[in-house]
Design an enzyme around this catalytic site. Structure first.
Site, PDB file in Angstrom:
ATOM      1  CB  VAL A   1     -55.059  70.096   6.541  1.00  0.00           C
ATOM      2  CG1 VAL A   1     -56.303  69.547   7.228  1.00  0.00           C
ATOM      3  CG2 VAL A   1     -54.916  69.506   5.158  1.00  0.00           C
TER       4      VAL A   1
ATOM      5  CG  ASP B   1     -51.510  58.607  -2.740  1.00  0.00           C
ATOM      6  OD1 ASP B   1     -50.541  57.825  -2.639  1.00  0.00           O
ATOM      7  OD2 ASP B   1     -51.473  59.772  -2.319  1.00  0.00           O
TER       8      ASP B   1
ATOM      9  N   GLY C   1     -48.901  70.742   3.105  1.00  0.00           N
ATOM     10  CA  GLY C   1     -48.350  69.850   2.078  1.00  0.00           C
ATOM     11  C   GLY C   1     -48.254  70.513   0.733  1.00  0.00           C
ATOM     12  N   GLY C   2     -47.946  69.710  -0.245  1.00  0.00           N
ATOM     13  CA  GLY C   2     -47.736  70.224  -1.589  1.00  0.00           C
ATOM     14  C   GLY C   2     -48.939  70.966  -2.126  1.00  0.00           C
TER      15      GLY C   2
ATOM     16  CE  LYS D   1     -55.723  68.993   0.351  1.00  0.00           C
ATOM     17  NZ  LYS D   1     -55.525  67.614  -0.098  1.00  0.00           N
TER      18      LYS D   1
END
Lengths: 191, 851
Positions: B91, B199, B86-87, B106
Site C-alpha cells: 500500500v 475480518d 503485507g501478505g 493498493k
C-alpha cells in the site's frame, strides 16, 4: 539462517500475536510454494500443498519443541512439505498414469534437500529486503534496486536518479545495513 | 588526513583504483579506525549484495521484491510513501495527478505474476469494495490494471487504528459507544448489500482526525448475493485467519466456512465493543494456538464487570449477547445490534434479553419433541423464528406445542417468514439458502421440511424477479414432494402453480401451460370445484395461456378468469386480495382484447381492482405495485399522461412502504424493464427517472459538498413529465455526476446506463443513445478491467448505433475489441458473444463493401 528464530516461533505459538503470524506467513508461504513448484507441481496444486502445510503448521506448532536442536524447525517443515508434495504427485500419477512424472523425479536436478535449502535461504533474504525497504527512503531504495535488480552500474544510477556516486554508495550501504539488521533479528534474537 | 569519501573506499574495496591511489588509501586506513570500519562493512556488503542478487535472480518468475510500478498507474498517481507491505499487497500513499487528492493505492504484490487465485481474490476485493458507498467505509476511487500491476486507489484516511485512537483520546463511555455504533452501522450497510466482512479488527478500522471511523480491507470479505462471480472453492487462506484469532468467531475458528454468516461479524463487533468499553480483551489468549482455539470456542468471556464494575445491565447484556458462542444465541443481525446500541445511547431500554428467545424455545422444544417429528421444526425455529411459537411459548403452554403436528407447525412457521412480510430481504434470503443446505445435509429424512424451505426460497426469488434461481428451487420442491407423496399431491400442485408462473416469466410458455394444467388437474381431482384453491389454479392457467401469445386461447383465458373470480367472490367476499388479483388479471386481459371491450370498460376494471387493493389493510399486497404499473402503462398508451403520472406517484409511495427505500431502487429497475418488455416506453422512462433520482438522493448525506447539485438533479428527474414541457430528462448529467462521486470505480453505472439505453433505443433517440453509451464506456475503461460483460455489451450497442448512422468505419475498432474480449473470456457461445459476432460481421461487410 540455519536456525529458525525461537522468538518468532514462540510468538507464533502464543497465538494472540497477530503480527508474528503475518511475518510467519510472509516468509514460509513462499518457501513452501516455491518448493512445491520446484518439485514439478503446477501452480494451483502448489498452492494447495502450501495451504495444506500451513494447516498442519497451525495445528502442530504448539507441540513442536524448538529448543531441542538447531535447525530442527527447518528440517521438520521440510519433512512435512516433502510428504505433502509426494502425496500430491502420487495423486497426479494415479489420475494420469503419467510415467513422465516419475522419470522427471529421477532427473539429475538438485535434490529436494538442495532445493529446500536454497529456497529457505532465498526467501529469508528477500523478506529481509522487503522489510528493509520500508525503513529507507524511496529514493535510496530505488537506487539500490537499480543496482540489484536491473544490473545498472553506479554511473548509470547516478544519471537516472540525478545523484552523485557518493550518494549511491551511501544508499546501497543504508539498504544493506537494514537488510543485515532484519536478518540478524530473524536469525538469532534468542532473547 | 581527513576521511575518505565512501565512493573512493568502495573503489578501493573493488580494486578499481590505480596502484598509487590504492597505496594512499591503504595508508590512510592504518591511521583511521572509522574508515577501516567502513571498509569492513563494504567488504561484507559485497557478499550480502551478491547473495541478494542471486536470490532475486533465481526466482525471477515469481517475485522481484516489489512490483515495479508503471504505465497508467504512474501517469495517474504520484507515488509518495510505502505504508504497508503485507501478505497480499503493497500500500502506497500517493496523489492523484488530475484531482490533486491524496489517496492510498493498493497494488497486488506480484502484479502480473500473481497466481490466478491471488488475482481472483484481489479482483473480488475490488469488486466488493466498489459496491459499498458509505461514509464509514473506505471509498474506492479507481481501479485498474497495467502490464505489470493490478491496483486500486482508495480514500486515504489520515488517522489511527481504532484501538490506538481509543487509548490516546481518553474517550468517555458514551463517545466510545457512539464510535462503535458508527462502525456497526457501516457493517449493517455492508450486510444489506450482501457482503460479510469476516475480518473486523482494530487494524481494519481507522479513525480520522474528526473522530470518524472508516472500515477497510474487504480482502477476506465474502459476498453472499447471487450475482457474485463464481466462488473459488478454497478461498480462505490459512494465513489470513491466523492473524486475527481474537476477533474470529467460534464458527470461523472451527474452520467451517459454511457456518460463517452475518452473525460472525456480529461476534467480531462484540469483541471490539468489549475491548473498547472495558479496555481489556474478552479472553486471555496467552497460551498456544490449540488452547486459544479451545478458549474461544468453549470458555465464556471474562465478566466485563471485573474490568468495569459500574457497567450497566443493558450494556452488559449487549456485550454478552454479541459474544455468544452459538450464532443463534447472538443478535440475529448487525441491525439488531445497531438498534440496541442506539436505544442504549438514547437512554431507552434495549430489546435484547440475556438470551435469545429462539434459543430458549429451541431448548424447550428439545425437551418435548417427539423424536424425529419435531427436529425439523426445532431447526427451522432457530433459523426463521416464528410468531406463532413465540406466542405459544409466552403462554408457557409447552405441552400444546409438543402436541402440534409437524406439518401444521411448518406451515405457520413459513407463513410467518413469508417473503411478502420480509419485503425481499436479501440477507434473510441467504439465511434461507443456508437453511436449505443444512436441512438437506443434517436431516436427510425430513423431505417435507426440505420441500417447504425450497418453496419459500423459490417464492422469495420470484418476488425479487430473479427467475432463474426461483425456478431451480421450485423444481427441487416439486421433486421432494413427489418423492414422498406421489405426483398427485396437493403440495405438488401448489409448487407447480408457482413454478408455472416462473416459467411464464421466463417465456417457457409450453412447459408453463402444461405445468399449470397439471396443477389444476390435481386440485380439481382432490377438492370440490368451488374451492378457492381450484380458483387459484384456474387463474394461474389463464395467465400461462394469456402470455403464450396465442389469440386462439384468449376466450379460454377469459372463461378461466371469470370462473375464478366468481369462486373467490363467493368464498371471500370483498375486499379481498384474491378478488383484486383476479380483477387485475381480467383488466390486463381486457386491455389486450381492447377492441372488443372499449376503453371505458377496461378503465373500470382497473379502477375496481385497484380499489380492492387500496382497501386491504395497510395496502399490503405487493401485487398492488404491479397493478399500478400496468394501469399507468394503459393510461400512457391512451395518452392520458397526467393520470399516468398520478398513478406512478402512487406506485412509488406504495412500493416504498412495502419494500423500503433499499429495495425500492432495485424494484423500480425491474419494473421499468418489465414495462419496456411490454413496449410501454413512457412508463418505463418514468420509472427510470425515479430510480436514478433515488440513487442521487442516496449520495446527498455522504457528499454535502454536492448537495445542491444532487437535490436539483433528483428533483428534476422526479418531477412528473406532464408538469414540465417534454424535454429529455437529465440522465446524462445525473450519470456524469454519479461517476464523479463514485470515482469512476463502479460498473453499476454502466449496467444502469445500458438498461437505460433500452428506452432511448426503442424511442429511436440515436444521438442520446450514443452519448449514454459513450459515457458508460468512459466509466468502464478505468474500472473493472476490460473483461467485463457490460463493457462488451456497451461496445456492441455503440457499434450498432454507429453502423446505423453510416459510421461503420468508426464502429469497427470497438467491435473488434468486444470480439477480442469475448474470445479472451471464452464466451463465444453466449448470446452476447453471438451478437458481437454478428455485429462485427455486418460491420466488416459494410466497411469492405465500400469502394
Amino acid at each position: 539462517m540455519s536456525t529458525t528464530r525461537p522468538t518468532l516461533l514462540s510468538r507464533v505459538r502464543d497465538s494472540g500475536d497477530a503480527r508474528a503470524w503475518e511475518e510467519f506467513y510472509a516468509i514460509y508461504a513462499p518457501i513452501l510454494f516455491r518448493f512445491s513448484r520446484s518439485q514439478g507441481l503446477p501452480s494451483d496444486e502448489a498452492e494447495e500443498v502450501r495451504d495444506q502445510c500451513l494447516e498442519v503448521l497451525a495445528r502442530k506448532i504448539p507441540s513442536f519443541d524448538y529448543d531441542r536442536q538447531k535447525g530442527a524447525f527447518k528440517s521438520w517443515l521440510f519433512r512435512i512439505a516433502r510428504g505433502k508434495v509426494i502425496d500430491q504427485l502420487r495423486r497426479r500419477r494415479e489420475e494420469r498414469a503419467d510415467t513422465q512424472e516419475l522419470l522427471a523425479l529421477a532427473d539429475p536436478r538438485p535434490t529436494p534437500e538442495e532445493e529446500w535449502e536454497r529456497n529457505w535461504h532465498d526467501e529469508h533474504l528477500k523478506y529481509a529486503l522487503e522489510q528493509a525497504r520500508l525503513e529507507v527512503s524511496e529514493r535510496s531504495y530505488r537506487a539500490f534496486s537499480l543496482l540489484l535488480v536491473h544490473d545498472q552500474t553506479v554511473p548509470q544510477v547516478c544519471e537516472a536518479l540525478e545523484m552523485n556516486p557518493n550518494q549511491v554508495y551511501k544508499s546501497k550501504m543504508r539498504v544493506l545495513d537494514r537488510v543485515r539488521q532484519v536478518l540478524k533479528r530473524l536469525e538469532e534474537n534468542k532473547g | 588526513m581527513s576521511c575518505q569519501p565512501v565512493d573512493r573506499l568502495q573503489e578501493f574495496v573493488s580494486g578499481e583504483l590505480a596502484a598509487k591511489e590504492q597505496g594512499t588509501v591503504k595508508k590512510h586506513l592504518t591511521n583511521c579506525p572509522r574508515c577501516r570500519e567502513t571498509v569492513e562493512t563494504l567488504e561484507s556488503d559485497e557478499n550480502l549484495f551478491d547473495a541478494l542478487k542471486n536470490a532475486v535472480r533465481r526466482s525471477p518468475s515469481l517475485d522481484t521484491p516489489h512490483p515495479p510500478l508503471e504505465g497508467e498507474l504512474l501517469k495517474q498517481f504520484r507515488i509518495e510513501n510505502t505504508i504497508h507491505y503485507g501478505g497480499q499487497g503493497v500500500v502506497y500513499t500517493a496523489t492523484q495527478q488530475d484531482t490533486g487528492r491524496k489517496v492510498a493505492i493498493k497494488v497486488l504484490l506480484r502484479g502480473r505474476r500473481a497466481t490466478a487465485r491471488e488475482r481472483f481474490r484481489f479482483e473480488r476485493e475490488i469488486d466488493i469494495a466498489t459496491r459499498l458507498r458509505h461514509p464509514n467505509i473506505v471509498t474506492i476511487y479507481d481501479s485498474g490494471s497495467t502490464e505489470q500491476n493490478l491496483y486500486y486507489a482508495m480514500e486515504y484516511i489520515e488517522g489511527k487504528r481504532l484501538d490506538e485512537h481509543v487509548q490516546t483520546q481518553g474517550l468517555n463511555l458514551r463517545d466510545k459507544l457512539a464510535l462503535l455504533h458508527k462502525v456497526t452501522c457501516a457493517v449493517v450497510y455492508a450486510h444489506r448489500h450482501g457482503v460479510i466482512h469476516r475480518d473486523l479488527k482494530p487494524g481494519n478500522i481507522l479513525v480520522d482526525k474528526k473522530g470518524e471511523p472508516h472500515v477497510l480491507d474487504f480482502g477476506v470479505a465474502k459476498a453472499f448475493r447471487e450475482d457474485d462471480p463464481p466462488r473459488h472453492p478454497r478461498i480462505t487462506h490459512t494465513g489470513e485467519f491466523m492473524g486475527t484469532l481474537m476477533y474470529a468467531s467460534p464458527e470461523q475458528i472451527s474452520g467451517d466456512p459454511e457456518g460463517v454468516d452475518v452473525r460472525s461479524d456480529v461476534y467480531s463487533l462484540g469483541v471490539l465493543l468489549y475491548e473498547t468499553v472495558t479496555g481489556h480483551p474478552p479472553y486471555n489468549l496467552t497460551g498456544d494456538v490449540a488452547s486459544s482455539l479451545r478458549t474461544i470456542t468453549e470458555t465464556l468471556p471474562a465478566d466485563p464487570r471485573t474490568h468495569l464494575p459500574a457497567l450497566s445491565d443493558d450494556l452488559h447484556t449487549i456485550l454478552m449477547r454479541s459474544l455468544q458462542k452459538e450464532p443463534e444465541r447472538r443478535y440475529a443481525s448487525s441491525e439488531a445490534l445497531a438498534e440496541d446500541l442506539e436505544r442504549h445511547l438514547a437512554g431507552e431500554p434495549i430489546e435484547a434479553t440475556a438470551d435469545s428467545s429462539w434459543y430458549l424455545i429451541r431448548k424447550m422444544l428439545r425437551r418435548h419433541r417427539t423424536p424425529v417429528a419435531l427436529s425439523g421444526v426445532a431447526l427451522l425455529l432457530v433459523l426463521f423464528g416464528s410468531l406463532l411459537l413465540l406466542r405459544l411459548w409466552q403462554e408457557r403452554d409447552a405441552e400444546r406445542v409438543a402436541r402440534l403436528k409437524t406439518h401444521q407447525v411448518f406451515q405457520d412457521l413459513l407463513a410467518s417468514a413469508s417473503p411478502e412480510r420480509m419485503g425481499g430481504n436479501v440477507t434473510l434470503l441467504s439465511v434461507y439458502e443456508q437453511a436449505a443446505e443444512r436441512i438437506e445435509r443434517d436431516l436427510p429424512d425430513e423431505v417435507d421440511a426440505q420441500a417447504a424451505v425450497r418453496y419459500t426460497i423459490g417464492e422469495t426469488y420470484f418476488r425479487l424477479f430473479q427467475m432463474t434461481q426461483a425456478e431451480s428451487h421450485l423444481r427441487q420442491a416439486v421433486a421432494h414432494y413427489e418423492t414422498t407423496h406421489g405426483d398427485s399431491h396437493l403440495e405438488v400442485a401448489r409448487c407447480k402453480n408457482l413454478l408455472g408462473l416462473v416459467l411464464t416469466s421466463r417465456k417457457e410458455h409450453e412447459e408453463a401451460i402444461a405445468t399449470q394444467r397439471e396443477a389444476l388437474r390435481i386440485r380439481s381431482q382432490d377438492l370440490s370445484s368451488d374451492d378457492p384453491l381450484v380458483a387459484e389454479s384456474q387463474r394461474c392457467l389463464g395467465l400461462a395461456l394469456q402470455y403464450s401469445g396465442d389469440p386462439e386461447d384468449l376466450e379460454e383465458v377469459r372463461g378461466l378468469y371469470d370462473q375464478a373470480l366468481a369462486k373467490f367472490l363467493r368464498h371471500h367476499g370483498e375486499p379481498h386480495m384474491e378478488v383484486s388479483r383476479t380483477r387485475h388479471r381480467i383488466a390486463r386481459l381486457a386491455a389486450t382484447m381492447y377492441s372488443e371491450q372499449g376503453a371505458q370498460a377496461v378503465d373500470n376494471l382497473f379502477q375496481k381492482a385497484l380499489q380492492g387493493y387500496r382497501l386491504l389493510p395497510d395496502h399490503q399486497d405487493p401485487r398492488a405495485v404491479e397493478c399500478l404499473s400496468d394501469y399507468a402503462s394503459l393510461l400512457e398508451s391512451q395518452a392520458r399522461i397526467a393520470d399516468a403520472d398520478d398513478i406512478l406517484e402512487e406506485l412509488v409511495a406504495t412500493a416504498e412502504r412495502l419494500y423500503g427505500s433499499q429495495q425500492l431502487d432495485q424494484l423500480l429497475w425491474s419494473l421499468a424493464s418489465l414495462q419496456l418488455g411490454r413496449n410501454h416506453l413512457v412508463a418505463a422512462e418514468q420509472l427510470y427517472r425515479v430510480a436514478v433520482a433515488l440513487r442521487l438522493e442516496e449520495w446527498i448525506d455522504m457528499r454535502p459538498d454536492h448537495q445542491k447539485e444532487l437535490e436539483d438533479l433528483a428533483q428534476s428527474l422526479k418531477r412528473p413529465s406532464s408538469v414540465v414541457p417534454r424535454k429529455a430528462p437529465p440522465f446524462l448529467e445525473a450519470f456524469a455526476l454519479l461517476r464523479e462521486l463514485m470515482g469512476n470505480g463502479s460498473y453499476e453505472i454502466l449496467r444502469d446506463l445500458i438498461q437505460l439505453t433500452e428506452v432511448t433505443r426503442a424511442k429511436g433517440q440515436v444521438d442520446q443513445t450514443e452519448r449514454l453509451l459513450r459515457e458508460g464506456l468512459e466509466i468502464q475503461c478505468r474500472a473493472l478491467g476490460r473483461n467485463c460483460n457490460y463493457r462488451v455489451q456497451a461496445l456492441q450497442l455503440l457499434g450498432e448505433v454507429l453502423m446505423k448512422t453510416g459510421r461503420a468505419n468508426e464502429a469497427l475498432s470497438g467491435l473488434e475489441e468486444a470480439m477480442a474480449t469475448v474470445i479472451r473470456v471464452n464466451r463465444q457461445e453466449s448470446s452476447l458473444g453471438s451478437q458481437v459476432k454478428q455485429s462485427l460481421w455486418a460491420c466488416k461487410k459494410l466497411v469492405e463493401g465500400r469502394p
